[in-house]
Design a protein around this motif. Structure first.
Motif, PDB file in Angstrom:
ATOM      1  N   SER A 186      -2.901  17.588 -18.096  1.00 47.01           N
ATOM      2  CA  SER A 186      -2.540  16.470 -17.224  1.00 47.01           C
ATOM      3  C   SER A 186      -3.798  15.936 -16.562  1.00 47.01           C
ATOM      4  O   SER A 186      -4.826  16.620 -16.484  1.00 47.01           O
ATOM      5  CB  SER A 186      -1.535  16.925 -16.155  1.00 47.01           C
ATOM      6  N   LEU A 187      -3.685  14.711 -16.055  1.00 48.35           N
ATOM      7  CA  LEU A 187      -4.836  14.097 -15.402  1.00 48.35           C
ATOM      8  C   LEU A 187      -5.265  14.894 -14.181  1.00 48.35           C
ATOM      9  O   LEU A 187      -6.457  15.081 -13.936  1.00 48.35           O
ATOM     10  CB  LEU A 187      -4.493  12.657 -14.999  1.00 48.35           C
ATOM     11  N   GLU A 188      -4.274  15.405 -13.425  1.00 48.15           N
ATOM     12  CA  GLU A 188      -4.610  16.109 -12.193  1.00 48.15           C
ATOM     13  C   GLU A 188      -5.324  17.427 -12.441  1.00 48.15           C
ATOM     14  O   GLU A 188      -5.909  17.999 -11.528  1.00 48.15           O
ATOM     15  CB  GLU A 188      -3.339  16.340 -11.370  1.00 48.15           C
ATOM     16  N   SER A 189      -5.291  17.934 -13.698  1.00 52.84           N
ATOM     17  CA  SER A 189      -5.993  19.185 -14.002  1.00 52.84           C
ATOM     18  C   SER A 189      -7.493  18.976 -14.183  1.00 52.84           C
ATOM     19  O   SER A 189      -8.246  19.948 -14.237  1.00 52.84           O
ATOM     20  CB  SER A 189      -5.399  19.831 -15.258  1.00 52.84           C
ATOM     21  N   VAL A 190      -7.931  17.710 -14.322  1.00 54.01           N
ATOM     22  CA  VAL A 190      -9.361  17.459 -14.542  1.00 54.01           C
ATOM     23  C   VAL A 190      -9.966  16.627 -13.410  1.00 54.01           C
ATOM     24  O   VAL A 190     -11.091  16.152 -13.521  1.00 54.01           O
ATOM     25  CB  VAL A 190      -9.596  16.751 -15.898  1.00 54.01           C
ATOM     26  N   ILE A 191      -9.190  16.398 -12.322  1.00 54.28           N
ATOM     27  CA  ILE A 191      -9.729  15.671 -11.172  1.00 54.28           C
ATOM     28  C   ILE A 191      -9.464  16.472  -9.915  1.00 54.28           C
ATOM     29  O   ILE A 191      -8.707  17.457  -9.922  1.00 54.28           O
ATOM     30  CB  ILE A 191      -9.087  14.272 -11.037  1.00 54.28           C
ATOM     31  N   ASN A 192     -10.080  16.038  -8.832  1.00 54.98           N
ATOM     32  CA  ASN A 192      -9.806  16.628  -7.528  1.00 54.98           C
ATOM     33  C   ASN A 192      -8.565  15.941  -6.970  1.00 54.98           C
ATOM     34  O   ASN A 192      -8.644  14.933  -6.257  1.00 54.98           O
ATOM     35  CB  ASN A 192     -11.005  16.424  -6.599  1.00 54.98           C
ATOM     36  N   SER A 193      -7.403  16.468  -7.356  1.00 51.53           N
ATOM     37  CA  SER A 193      -6.131  15.821  -7.008  1.00 51.53           C
ATOM     38  C   SER A 193      -5.817  15.897  -5.525  1.00 51.53           C
ATOM     39  O   SER A 193      -4.921  15.202  -5.047  1.00 51.53           O
ATOM     40  CB  SER A 193      -4.994  16.455  -7.814  1.00 51.53           C
ATOM     41  N   GLN A 194      -6.544  16.745  -4.778  1.00 52.31           N
ATOM     42  CA  GLN A 194      -6.293  16.876  -3.344  1.00 52.31           C
ATOM     43  C   GLN A 194      -7.064  15.843  -2.530  1.00 52.31           C
ATOM     44  O   GLN A 194      -6.912  15.785  -1.313  1.00 52.31           O
ATOM     45  CB  GLN A 194      -6.686  18.295  -2.887  1.00 52.31           C
ATOM     46  N   ASP A 195      -7.855  15.065  -3.228  1.00 52.07           N
ATOM     47  CA  ASP A 195      -8.623  14.035  -2.524  1.00 52.07           C
ATOM     48  C   ASP A 195      -7.654  13.019  -1.926  1.00 52.07           C
ATOM     49  O   ASP A 195      -6.871  12.382  -2.653  1.00 52.07           O
ATOM     50  CB  ASP A 195      -9.582  13.350  -3.509  1.00 52.07           C
ATOM     51  N   PRO A 196      -7.647  12.825  -0.601  1.00 49.99           N
ATOM     52  CA  PRO A 196      -6.713  11.870   0.012  1.00 49.99           C
ATOM     53  C   PRO A 196      -6.920  10.450  -0.490  1.00 49.99           C
ATOM     54  O   PRO A 196      -5.974   9.659  -0.539  1.00 49.99           O
ATOM     55  CB  PRO A 196      -6.998  11.993   1.513  1.00 49.99           C
ATOM     56  N   ASN A 197      -8.140  10.131  -0.853  1.00 48.07           N
ATOM     57  CA  ASN A 197      -8.386   8.787  -1.391  1.00 48.07           C
ATOM     58  C   ASN A 197      -7.642   8.579  -2.711  1.00 48.07           C
ATOM     59  O   ASN A 197      -7.196   7.471  -3.013  1.00 48.07           O
ATOM     60  CB  ASN A 197      -9.882   8.566  -1.599  1.00 48.07           C
ATOM     61  N   TYR A 198      -7.525   9.643  -3.504  1.00 50.22           N
ATOM     62  CA  TYR A 198      -6.803   9.551  -4.773  1.00 50.22           C
ATOM     63  C   TYR A 198      -5.322   9.321  -4.523  1.00 50.22           C
ATOM     64  O   TYR A 198      -4.681   8.497  -5.192  1.00 50.22           O
ATOM     65  CB  TYR A 198      -7.035  10.822  -5.594  1.00 50.22           C
ATOM     66  N   ARG A 199      -4.773  10.025  -3.540  1.00 59.87           N
ATOM     67  CA  ARG A 199      -3.359   9.851  -3.207  1.00 59.87           C
ATOM     68  C   ARG A 199      -3.092   8.429  -2.724  1.00 59.87           C
ATOM     69  O   ARG A 199      -2.095   7.806  -3.100  1.00 59.87           O
ATOM     70  CB  ARG A 199      -2.957  10.861  -2.129  1.00 59.87           C
ATOM     71  N   SER A 200      -3.975   7.905  -1.953  1.00 55.02           N
ATOM     72  CA  SER A 200      -3.819   6.525  -1.481  1.00 55.02           C
ATOM     73  C   SER A 200      -3.910   5.551  -2.637  1.00 55.02           C
ATOM     74  O   SER A 200      -3.192   4.534  -2.686  1.00 55.02           O
ATOM     75  CB  SER A 200      -4.901   6.204  -0.438  1.00 55.02           C
ATOM     76  N   ALA A 201      -4.797   5.856  -3.614  1.00 57.08           N
ATOM     77  CA  ALA A 201      -4.959   4.975  -4.766  1.00 57.08           C
ATOM     78  C   ALA A 201      -3.697   4.946  -5.617  1.00 57.08           C
ATOM     79  O   ALA A 201      -3.305   3.902  -6.161  1.00 57.08           O
ATOM     80  CB  ALA A 201      -6.155   5.434  -5.599  1.00 57.08           C
ATOM     81  N   LEU A 202      -3.016   6.093  -5.749  1.00 56.51           N
ATOM     82  CA  LEU A 202      -1.774   6.131  -6.518  1.00 56.51           C
ATOM     83  C   LEU A 202      -0.707   5.253  -5.878  1.00 56.51           C
ATOM     84  O   LEU A 202       0.034   4.530  -6.564  1.00 56.51           O
ATOM     85  CB  LEU A 202      -1.280   7.572  -6.633  1.00 56.51           C
ATOM     86  N   GLU A 203      -0.634   5.287  -4.539  1.00 54.58           N
ATOM     87  CA  GLU A 203       0.327   4.443  -3.843  1.00 54.58           C
ATOM     88  C   GLU A 203      -0.014   2.970  -4.041  1.00 54.58           C
ATOM     89  O   GLU A 203       0.882   2.132  -4.206  1.00 54.58           O
ATOM     90  CB  GLU A 203       0.338   4.800  -2.346  1.00 54.58           C
ATOM     91  N   GLN A 204      -1.293   2.681  -4.032  1.00 54.37           N
ATOM     92  CA  GLN A 204      -1.713   1.290  -4.233  1.00 54.37           C
ATOM     93  C   GLN A 204      -1.336   0.820  -5.632  1.00 54.37           C
ATOM     94  O   GLN A 204      -0.896  -0.318  -5.833  1.00 54.37           O
ATOM     95  CB  GLN A 204      -3.223   1.169  -4.010  1.00 54.37           C
ATOM     96  N   ARG A 205      -1.499   1.701  -6.659  1.00 55.10           N
ATOM     97  CA  ARG A 205      -1.194   1.316  -8.041  1.00 55.10           C
ATOM     98  C   ARG A 205       0.290   1.048  -8.231  1.00 55.10           C
ATOM     99  O   ARG A 205       0.685   0.213  -9.050  1.00 55.10           O
ATOM    100  CB  ARG A 205      -1.675   2.400  -9.006  1.00 55.10           C
ATOM    101  N   LYS A 206       1.137   1.751  -7.471  1.00 56.85           N
ATOM    102  CA  LYS A 206       2.568   1.513  -7.571  1.00 56.85           C
ATOM    103  C   LYS A 206       2.910   0.093  -7.136  1.00 56.85           C
ATOM    104  O   LYS A 206       3.845  -0.522  -7.657  1.00 56.85           O
ATOM    105  CB  LYS A 206       3.320   2.512  -6.708  1.00 56.85           C
ATOM    106  N   LYS A 207       2.098  -0.427  -6.186  1.00 59.25           N
ATOM    107  CA  LYS A 207       2.377  -1.757  -5.660  1.00 59.25           C
ATOM    108  C   LYS A 207       1.697  -2.849  -6.495  1.00 59.25           C
ATOM    109  O   LYS A 207       2.302  -3.872  -6.813  1.00 59.25           O
ATOM    110  CB  LYS A 207       1.891  -1.853  -4.215  1.00 59.25           C
ATOM    111  N   SER A 208       0.421  -2.633  -6.833  1.00 60.00           N
ATOM    112  CA  SER A 208      -0.355  -3.697  -7.496  1.00 60.00           C
ATOM    113  C   SER A 208      -0.595  -3.452  -8.978  1.00 60.00           C
ATOM    114  O   SER A 208      -1.029  -4.354  -9.703  1.00 60.00           O
ATOM    115  CB  SER A 208      -1.712  -3.859  -6.809  1.00 60.00           C
ATOM    116  N   GLY A 209      -0.331  -2.244  -9.426  1.00 55.32           N
ATOM    117  CA  GLY A 209      -0.572  -1.928 -10.831  1.00 55.32           C
ATOM    118  C   GLY A 209      -2.001  -1.479 -11.128  1.00 55.32           C
ATOM    119  O   GLY A 209      -2.300  -1.100 -12.260  1.00 55.32           O
ATOM    120  N   THR A 210      -2.870  -1.513 -10.138  1.00 59.96           N
ATOM    121  CA  THR A 210      -4.268  -1.094 -10.359  1.00 59.96           C
ATOM    122  C   THR A 210      -4.772  -0.324  -9.152  1.00 59.96           C
ATOM    123  O   THR A 210      -4.190  -0.382  -8.052  1.00 59.96           O
ATOM    124  CB  THR A 210      -5.190  -2.311 -10.561  1.00 59.96           C
ATOM    125  N   TYR A 211      -5.840   0.397  -9.376  1.00 57.03           N
ATOM    126  CA  TYR A 211      -6.605   0.966  -8.258  1.00 57.03           C
ATOM    127  C   TYR A 211      -8.046   1.149  -8.726  1.00 57.03           C
ATOM    128  O   TYR A 211      -8.337   1.176  -9.931  1.00 57.03           O
ATOM    129  CB  TYR A 211      -6.007   2.269  -7.737  1.00 57.03           C
TER     130      TYR A 211
END
Length: 727
Positions: A186-211
């Motif tokens: 999975s993608l989260e196995s090769v990134i720092n998934s605990q990075d709060p910036n990453y979590r915020s980016a996922l929420e942004q992608r749900k709204k705009s389709g990009t991050y």
């Protein structure tokens, strides 16, 4: 539609004309029977596969196209033949068609249009738009695949849950996993998934389709790789949600950012390490930044500098020029000046300042560096003073001086040069020095002197030159090359007028020659007088009855002849100061009285061949010394026994070594040495007069030798030296 001449085709004219496709009816032999308006209106003048009129066999149209090299026409012909022959129910072909102005794609379909297969429907449908869309889609997919495979960025395609479906080669290289390993993760196995910036980016992608963000990836070995990551969602043809993750390794950029921080710190340290002052001012002359040397050199604190302007540091004579210099630097981009700066303690120093304009956030500033040139200015003033002194020395020197270039052309002459040769500065300038001054018969000598000096030699010679009036001027010439970094840039020529000295020398030379002649005659007469005295002694010797008296008279005679021989050699040699002593010994050995003693005592003398020159002050004493030693040898050798004597001369620097040697040349040398006879008294006196050392033979040795060592005096007189220099 054209007039129909067949009744068994159940197709209405209105229906065919309403079709956008190019439609024609052909019979079983391929002849066009009818067509619609689209067929008729199509401009086929420049096409290969044409839309012929009724009555034309379509096979002929296709045959011509085949002959023109159209591969699609061949497929078309074969398909048409199969349908017309009943081998197949229908035939379809997609083919391109070009006109002079456009390119088309058509899809042709051929099928029977009645039950008895007597007539056939040929429909050319324009599919250009769909084909373009198809190729654009294919091109887009190909480009994406090329980018996906060859991209310098890592790319993942993930599903809605974040599972990696595809990974390009760069992603594998960057994370050190192979594709098979990555698509199982999975993608989260090769990134720092605990990075709060990453979590915020996922929420942004749900709204705009990009991050887009900076995200740390983790490679197979657990190393952290900082990346710049972007993501965009899309739906595949099946409608499933997918995401493209693109990430770029920014490790190098991060290193550069860290280096920039270090560089900024380094720049600050470097500015403070500049040996001179550094400052930044605005267009009004206000100080914006400065280095530590600015504070320590000028004595102002940082707080004081922040309140001062550039004009506050210059002396009153230059204050009005400061705004002008600032404006000039702003307009021209840079400026370099030398000025005097005054410090807090009123101490004035010379500075060389180089300033350059730069713009930051739309504001113009000037950055400047200053080097303390106080010592250099002092040296320049001192050099200028020396230059003036040298110029005055050049102009007023008592000898003629000229400066010539490497082409031998005169660049400058002094006053004495003008006085000696009569040429003014203007007349001399640019003239070839040798052509101007050297006599025609001495041009080769002058050229040789110039060439040697141009090669770096310093020369001096006495010669003749010609003045402006054509008169010969005897001069002493000195030629000195002037070098700069191993290159000869000029030549100094110095001329000393030696006319007066030349005249004096000729007169002295003439006088000395007269005196030499008188001295030669004097020596000749002395020799003659000594010969006369010797004859008188010899007459007295004939009348002597006593043996002792005869011996004493004979000794006197020998001494007189030794002196006479010296004068004879001196007279024959023609030099009063350089007497060839080896010639004297030869003459002495060959005299009649020595021959008599040799014969009487059976002595053989081998004269030296080495050349040795002595002056008269040493020649006479050493001749007498040799006479006394030879007399002792003759008096104290065994009568009747043959005796061979070798005479050798050696010269070591200023030391002269006279050797008289042979086998048993004298009996009882120790007793003879200690005898208080007149011979020994004269020997000791002569040795002392010459300042030398006499070594007597070793009494215990059969091979005996007398050795006399003394220091050679200068063989020339001051007068003769002067004449030799003059000559």
């Amino acid at each position: 539609m054209a007039d129909s001449n067949f009744s068994d085709v159940n197709i209405t004219t209105t229906f065919l004309d309403s079709l956008l496709a190019h439609v024609a009816i052909v019979d079983g032999s391929g002849i066009v029977i009818d067509y619609n308006e689209a067929w008729q209106n199509f401009d086929d003048a420049s096409t290969v596969i044409k839309r012929p009129d009724t009555g034309v066999n379509y096979f002929e149209i296709l045959q011509k196209a085949i002959e023109m090299g159209d591969d699609y026409a061949l497929k078309f012909l074969l398909g048409l033949k199969k349908v017309l022959n009943g081998d197949t129910k229908s035939f379809s072909l997609t083919y391109p068609l070009k006109t002079d102005t456009n390119s088309f794609w058509f899809n042709v379909t051929i099928r029977p249009c009645n039950d008895n297969h007597s007539h056939f429907l040929m429909m050319h449908e324009d599919i250009t738009a769909s084909m373009h869309a198809k190729y654009e889609k294919k091109e887009h997919e190909d480009r994406f695949q090329v980018k996906f495979k060859q991209s310098l960025d890592g790319i993942f395609i993930t599903d809605a849950e974040g599972n990696i479906l595809e990974a390009n080669q760069m992603a594998c290289d960057m994370l050190k996993w192979n594709q098979h390993e990555l698509v199982e993760r999975s993608l989260e196995s090769v990134i720092n998934s605990q990075d709060p910036n990453y979590r915020s980016a996922l929420e942004q992608r749900k709204k705009s389709g990009t991050y887009a963000l900076e995200l740390d990836f983790i490679d197979k070995q657990g190393n952290i790789i900082p990346t710049e990551t972007t993501s965009r969602t899309y739906r595949n043809p099946e409608g499933k949600l997918r995401a493209i993750i693109t990430f770029r390794d920014i490790s190098r950029r991060k290193e550069i950012e860290r280096d920039l921080i270090k560089t900024e710190q380094f720049a600050k340290s470097a500015l403070n390490s500049i040996p001179g002052i550094f400052f930044v001012i605005d267009r009004r002359g206000n100080f914006m930044r400065w280095n530590e040397n600015m504070i320590t050199t000028l004595g102002y604190s940082a707080e004081e500098l922040s309140r001062l302007k550039a004009s506050d540091f210059v002396i009153d004579d230059y204050k009005e020029q400061v705004p002008l210099m600032i404006q000039h630097c702003i307009e021209e981009g840079e400026i370099s000046i030398e000025t005097k700066l005054i410090g807090k303690n009123e101490h004035i120093k010379d500075y060389s300042i180089f300033a350059k304009r730069f713009v930051e956030d739309g504001t113009v500033y000037i950055a400047a560096t200053g080097i303390d040139i106080t010592d250099r200015k002092k040296i320049e003033r001192e050099n200028r003073r020396h230059q003036i002194m040298m110029e005055q020395l050049f102009d007023n020197a008592p000898v003629g001086i000229t400066i010539v270039d490497n082409n031998n052309n005169i660049q400058k002459v002094n006053n004495s040069f003008e006085n000696i040769f009569g040429y003014t500065q203007k007349e001399s300038l640019g003239q070839d020095i040798d052509t101007l001054l050297a006599p025609k018969n001495m041009q080769d000598e002058a050229n040789a002197l110039s060439i040697a000096t141009q090669k770096g030699e310093s020369l001096q010679t006495e010669t003749i030159r010609i003045n402006k009036s054509g008169e010969e001027v005897p001069v002493l010439i000195g030629s000195v090359p002037v070098k700069l970094e191993d290159d000869i840039i000029a030549i100094y020529g110095m001329y000393v007028d030696v006319s007066t000295q030349h005249n004096y020398r000729e007169r002295i030379k003439q006088t000395l020659q007269e005196k030499e002649a008188l001295l030669a005659e004097l020596h000749h007469r002395v020799k003659n007088n000594l010969a006369l005295i010797n004859s008188l002694v010899e007459l007295q010797l004939f009348e002597a009855n006593s043996k002792r008296l005869k011996e004493e008279l004979q000794d006197i005679k020998n001494r007189i002849m030794a002196i006479a021989t010296t004068h004879e050699v001196l007279y024959q040699n023609g030099s009063l100061t350089r007497i060839p002593f080896n010639n004297f010994l030869q003459e002495f050995v060959n005299t009649r009285f020595v021959q008599h003693q040799k014969d009487a005592n059976n002595v053989v003398i081998n004269s030296p061949t080495q050349e040795l020159f002595l002056n008269i002050n040493q020649s006479i004493p050493i001749g007498l010394l040799f006479n006394e030693l030879f007399t002792l040898i003759c008096n104290f050798s065994d009568e009747g026994e043959r005796c061979s004597i070798d005479i050798r001369l050696r010269e070591y620097g200023k030391k002269v070594h006279l050797i008289i040697e042979g086998i048993q040349i004298i009996n009882c040398p120790e007793e003879v040495k200690n005898n208080k006879s007149l011979h020994n008294i004269l020997i000791d006196t002569l040795v002392m007069q010459l300042g030398g050392t006499l070594i007597w033979p070793n009494p215990g040795s059969e091979y005996q030798k007398f050795e006399f060592i003394f220091t050679k005096e200068n063989s020339s007189s001051p007068a003769s030296e002067y004449l030799e220099v003059a000559e």
